[in-house]
Scaffold this active site. Structure first.
Site, PDB file in Angstrom:
ATOM      1  N   SER A  86       1.021 129.036  25.864  1.00 40.64           N
ATOM      2  CA  SER A  86       3.019 129.697  25.821  1.00 40.64           C
ATOM      3  C   SER A  86       3.185 128.743  24.885  1.00 40.64           C
ATOM      4  O   SER A  86       2.597 127.717  24.831  1.00 40.64           O
ATOM      5  CB  SER A  86       3.627 129.879  26.831  1.00 40.64           C
ATOM      6  N   TYR A  88       8.245 126.947  34.878  1.00 36.30           N
ATOM      7  CA  TYR A  88       7.289 127.214  33.432  1.00 36.30           C
ATOM      8  C   TYR A  88       6.361 126.628  32.160  1.00 36.30           C
ATOM      9  O   TYR A  88       5.899 126.724  32.061  1.00 36.30           O
ATOM     10  CB  TYR A  88       7.832 128.700  32.962  1.00 36.30           C
TER      11      TYR A  88
END
Ligand code: NAD
Length: 262
Positions: A144, A157
């Protein structure tokens, strides 16, 4: 010169977390290119098996669905063993939870680290011997923009995605002299059902129309002011499998509309 994907026909790709969103987009691109595809999620619904059958019929290739809950390392390893072959491994399954560090539930931290990061360790460990035996392989980790930068309230995350980027480099170094590559794709905001479902809430919360909510709230960090698409992610993954990408290893490819250039 061709697309460099002709040699992929008949190879087997496992795409974790592929019954929706980015994983599904990648699985579809692979099936279209003639790879055999293993779809996965933890849900094991009739819909998941139907998705595999429909995709097989649409693209004329073998598509199977194998259920595995990737929060469990043994289940992640079983997924690869049950697939029986793994020329291309895409570690894509992921979840998110948003909260400040002090409020962040420990169980959510553990789940995010397990699903978003540790599962990739387990599947890769199981897949590498298969790739070595076959004499070719591709490991593609869906990290990401949060594997390269941070945002508040996303501790688990961001930690997991940075971890995935780090592990990708190690896998690349351990396979550097073999015809195996390992890379991470770092998407910014991608239009998936999950993101689409956030739009009405955002419009209501800020009293904005759809276009303004997308531009000024959801895409504040994305300079292009456009979402990436699951097709674009599929194309990027396919490129990494192509002959043209044989010397691309241990790196990240951002598909983020300029997010990480800021
Ligand atoms: P999504 O929710 O549509 O897909 C997530 C997939 O992971 C689903 O198939 C789900 O079944 C699977 N999954 C979740 N928990 C699982 C578990 N315990 N075991 C097995 N499978 C499990 O989300 P998405 O947006 O397509 O995200 C896919 C990946 O891309 C994630 O790793 C996410 O972090 C990453 N990503 C997404 C975006 C975005 O904007 N959508 C941006 C950057 C990175």
């Amino acid at each position: 010169m061709g697309t460099g994907t002709e040699s992929l026909k008949g190879k087997t790709a496992i795409v974790t977390g592929s019954n929706s969103g980015i994983g599904l987009g990648i699985a579809r691109s692979f099936a279209e290119a003639g790879l055999r595809v293993v779809l996965n999620s933890y849900t094991d619904r009739e819909d998941d098996h139907a998705l595999a059958r429909d995709m097989a019929a649409e693209f004329g290739t073998e598509v199977r669905y194998i259920s595995a809950d990737l929060s469990d390392g043994d289940a992640a390893r079983r997924l690869v063993r049950e697939a029986g072959a793994c020329d291309v491994l895409v570690n894509n399954a992921g979840i998110q939870h948003v909260a400040g560090i002090e409020e962040f539930p420990a169980a959510k931290w553990d789940a995010i680290i397990a699903i978003n990061m540790s599962s990739a360790f387990h599947t890769t460990a199981e897949a590498l011997p298969m790739m070595r035996k076959a004499g070719w392989g591709r490991v593609i980790n869906i990290a990401s923009a949060h594997g390269l930068t941070a945002s508040p309230y996303k501790s688990a995350y961001v930690a997991a995605k940075h971890g995935v980027v780090g592990m990708t480099k190690v896998v690349a170094l351990e396979t550097a002299e073999e015809p195996i590559t390992a890379n991470a794709i770092c998407p910014g905001y991608v239009m998936t059902p999950l993101v689409e479902s956030q739009i009405p809430d955002t419009m209501e919360k800020y009293g904005m129309d759809r276009e303004t909510a997308i531009r000024d709230v959801l895409l504040t960090r994305q300079p292009s002011k456009e979402f990436a698409t699951t097709d674009q992610l599929g194309g990027t993954a396919l490129f990494l499998c192509s002959d043209h990408a044989a010397q691309i290893t241990g790196t990240t490819i951002s598909v983020d509309g300029g997010w990480t250039a800021l």
